[in-house]
Design a protein around this motif. Structure first.
Motif, PDB file in Angstrom:
ATOM      1  N   PRO A  91       0.774  -1.243   0.000  1.00  0.00           N
ATOM      2  CA  PRO A  91       0.000   0.000   0.000  1.00  0.00           C
ATOM      3  C   PRO A  91       0.806   1.295   0.000  1.00  0.00           C
ATOM      4  O   PRO A  91       0.226   2.364  -0.109  1.00  0.00           O
ATOM      5  CB  PRO A  91      -0.733  -0.105   1.332  1.00  0.00           C
ATOM      6  CG  PRO A  91       0.293  -0.727   2.241  1.00  0.00           C
ATOM      7  CD  PRO A  91       1.013  -1.732   1.392  1.00  0.00           C
ATOM      8  N   CYS A  92       2.116   1.235   0.146  1.00  0.00           N
ATOM      9  CA  CYS A  92       2.868   2.442   0.493  1.00  0.00           C
ATOM     10  C   CYS A  92       3.379   3.223  -0.715  1.00  0.00           C
ATOM     11  O   CYS A  92       3.904   4.325  -0.556  1.00  0.00           O
ATOM     12  CB  CYS A  92       4.030   2.111   1.420  1.00  0.00           C
ATOM     13  SG  CYS A  92       5.277   1.012   0.700  1.00  0.00           S
TER      14      CYS A  92
ATOM     15  N   PHE B 105      -2.041   4.900  -4.477  1.00  0.00           N
ATOM     16  CA  PHE B 105      -2.370   4.867  -3.059  1.00  0.00           C
ATOM     17  C   PHE B 105      -1.582   5.895  -2.269  1.00  0.00           C
ATOM     18  O   PHE B 105      -0.417   6.171  -2.577  1.00  0.00           O
ATOM     19  CB  PHE B 105      -2.100   3.475  -2.484  1.00  0.00           C
ATOM     20  CG  PHE B 105      -2.887   2.383  -3.143  1.00  0.00           C
ATOM     21  CD1 PHE B 105      -4.265   2.337  -3.012  1.00  0.00           C
ATOM     22  CD2 PHE B 105      -2.262   1.414  -3.905  1.00  0.00           C
ATOM     23  CE1 PHE B 105      -5.011   1.333  -3.629  1.00  0.00           C
ATOM     24  CE2 PHE B 105      -2.984   0.411  -4.517  1.00  0.00           C
ATOM     25  CZ  PHE B 105      -4.362   0.365  -4.382  1.00  0.00           C
TER      26      PHE B 105
ATOM     27  N   MET C  81      -0.701   6.924   1.868  1.00  0.00           N
ATOM     28  CA  MET C  81      -0.779   6.576   3.285  1.00  0.00           C
ATOM     29  C   MET C  81      -0.951   7.851   4.098  1.00  0.00           C
ATOM     30  O   MET C  81      -0.157   8.789   3.970  1.00  0.00           O
ATOM     31  CB  MET C  81       0.475   5.820   3.720  1.00  0.00           C
ATOM     32  CG  MET C  81       0.688   4.501   3.005  1.00  0.00           C
ATOM     33  SD  MET C  81      -0.609   3.287   3.331  1.00  0.00           S
ATOM     34  CE  MET C  81      -0.131   2.722   4.960  1.00  0.00           C
TER      35      MET C  81
ATOM     36  N   GLY D  53      -4.594   0.962   8.184  1.00  0.00           N
ATOM     37  CA  GLY D  53      -3.238   0.531   7.872  1.00  0.00           C
ATOM     38  C   GLY D  53      -2.820  -0.736   8.577  1.00  0.00           C
ATOM     39  O   GLY D  53      -1.944  -1.472   8.094  1.00  0.00           O
TER      40      GLY D  53
ATOM     41  N   ARG E 216      -5.066   4.017   4.473  1.00  0.00           N
ATOM     42  CA  ARG E 216      -4.756   4.123   3.046  1.00  0.00           C
ATOM     43  C   ARG E 216      -5.944   4.668   2.281  1.00  0.00           C
ATOM     44  O   ARG E 216      -7.073   4.189   2.425  1.00  0.00           O
ATOM     45  CB  ARG E 216      -4.385   2.746   2.481  1.00  0.00           C
ATOM     46  CG  ARG E 216      -3.768   2.803   1.081  1.00  0.00           C
ATOM     47  CD  ARG E 216      -3.773   1.436   0.408  1.00  0.00           C
ATOM     48  NE  ARG E 216      -5.122   1.070  -0.042  1.00  0.00           N
ATOM     49  CZ  ARG E 216      -5.406  -0.040  -0.729  1.00  0.00           C
ATOM     50  NH1 ARG E 216      -4.448  -0.913  -1.018  1.00  0.00           N
ATOM     51  NH2 ARG E 216      -6.660  -0.309  -1.100  1.00  0.00           N
TER      52      ARG E 216
END
Length: 392
Positions: A171-172, A317, A319, A354, A367
């Motif tokens: 996700p980062c 995405f 964060m 997260g 996210r």
């Protein structure tokens, strides 16, 4: 009632898909599950209309229609630095999800170990468990999400048979540099292990970052299984068309796994998607330009609101750090899951907690994604602007 298998007790349902269900219940803007709200390229949908009349409507070859595999090999070969054999080195799957699962079931025996970076796309842990393997988690350290090569080597020393690399990373949004991939590859060669890559966001890498395919690096073709999908590149996440590319002996065994998992990917959709695989480079340049603008616009909007966030190097995405909100009295003791549910109810915007991506006890990140039309992003930012009121 007889007991169920032990493996199904070791992981939950998808938190991402759960947040979508809650979002739908409240009519929120869904920035949790990563799918576009704009149509696929017209050339692909026009071809689908023709296929609806012409066919095929029956099974294709189980490992992928010939013309689809040939177009795929021609597109992927230059990026992989290898002249891909469409008959021996390509397996078409039901989405990238099945590609990853088939790869894991092909290379892992019960009791094997697999290195997984944390944060990770939630499927990877479940893939390891379902294939009978034990995940060994190696942290990607914020804010730049770097890793310690010594921890990877420690995993290989514990007998890890493979390492999963999502590049760019969900996700980062991390894009692994060539030097980082060379480090991982050197260790995989040293310990005679596989690298299973998920490269579904390969065309969403923002300058000055550059995407490098692991399989293209010296000595890595025979040790790399490349998994990918059409879902994000062509905005057709519901078509479930993915693939594995790798050494012939690996693909030959993976074909057997795939055959008994799903038989084959949808034949009419393969036929319609061939036109997309033959798009010129200008299509991918335009896609990157579109997502670069969306990233800059959405991240700029979050900054103006005062929301702390990273700026992804790739993917769509972002964060978001919710530490300041969780420190407020009204949210005392809340988890990120509870905060995300509050956002859906009170703000009308859905995010993913997260904690579902981290092995470590992370509770302060969520996210969001920006694969949305401009009007949707505008409305989402308007709703998120109410977060600023909490800090006044």
């Amino acid at each position: 009632m007889p007991k169920l298998s032990n493996r199904v007790q070791t992981f939950t349902d998808s938190v991402i898909r759960r947040m979508t269900r809650i979002s739908d219940e409240y009519g929120a803007i869904n920035l949790s599950q990563g799918f576009p709200d704009f149509p696929p390229p017209k050339a692909i949908t026009d071809r689908l209309k023709e296929v609806a009349d012409e066919g095929p409507h029956q099974y294709s070859v189980t490992f992928g229609a010939e013309n689809f595999r040939e177009a795929l090999a021609a597109k992927a070969g230059p990026r992989l630095g290898h002249e891909v054999d469409p008959d021996e080195e390509v397996l078409v799957t039901c989405g990238g999800t099945e590609a990853m699962m088939s790869a894991m079931m092909t290379i892992c025996n019960p009791g094997d170990r697999v290195i997984v970076f944390s944060p990770f796309y939630e499927n990877y842990g479940a893939d390891a468990i379902l294939s009978g393997a034990e995940p060994i988690f190696v942290p990607l350290v914020p804010p730049d999400y770097h890793f310690d090569p010594a921890q990877i080597e420690a995993g290989f020393r514990q007998g890890a048979k493979a390492i999963i690399v999502c590049n760019p990373s969900n996700p980062c949004g991390k894009v692994f540099t060539r030097d980082e991939l060379l480090t991982i590859g050197k260790l995989a060669l040293q310990y005679d292990a596989y690298v299973v890559t998920d490269e579904v966001y390969e065309h969403m890498v923002y300058a000055p970052n550059v995407h490098t395919c692991m399989a293209s690096l010296p000595g890595m073709w025979d040790h790399t299984i490349t998994c990918n999908s059409l879902s994000k590149t062509y905005s057709i996440t519901g078509w479930r068309l993915g693939w594995m590319i790798g050494p012939a002996e690996v693909i030959e065994c993976a074909k057997k796994v795939h055959d008994f998992l799903t038989v084959g990917a949808p034949a009419p959709l393969q036929e319609a998607a061939v036109v997309g695989l033959k798009f010129p480079q200008s299509y991918y340049d335009g896609l990157l330009e579109t997502y670069t603008k969306k990233r800059d616009y959405f991240c700029g909007g979050l900054t103006r609101i005062g929301v702390e966030h990273n700026v992804p190097q790739g993917t769509y995405f972002v964060m978001v750090d919710i530490s300041r909100y969780l420190a407020l009295g009204q949210f005392a003791g809340w988890s990120d899951q509870q905060f995300c549910e509050w956002m859906i109810r009170e703000l009308g915007v859905a995010a993913v907690p997260g904690s579902s991506f981290f092995r470590e006890p992370v509770n302060h990140l969520i996210r969001l994604h920006f694969a949305r039309e401009q009007a949707t992003l505008d409305e989402a930012l308007r709703r998120l602007s109410r977060l600023a009121d909490l800090l006044r």
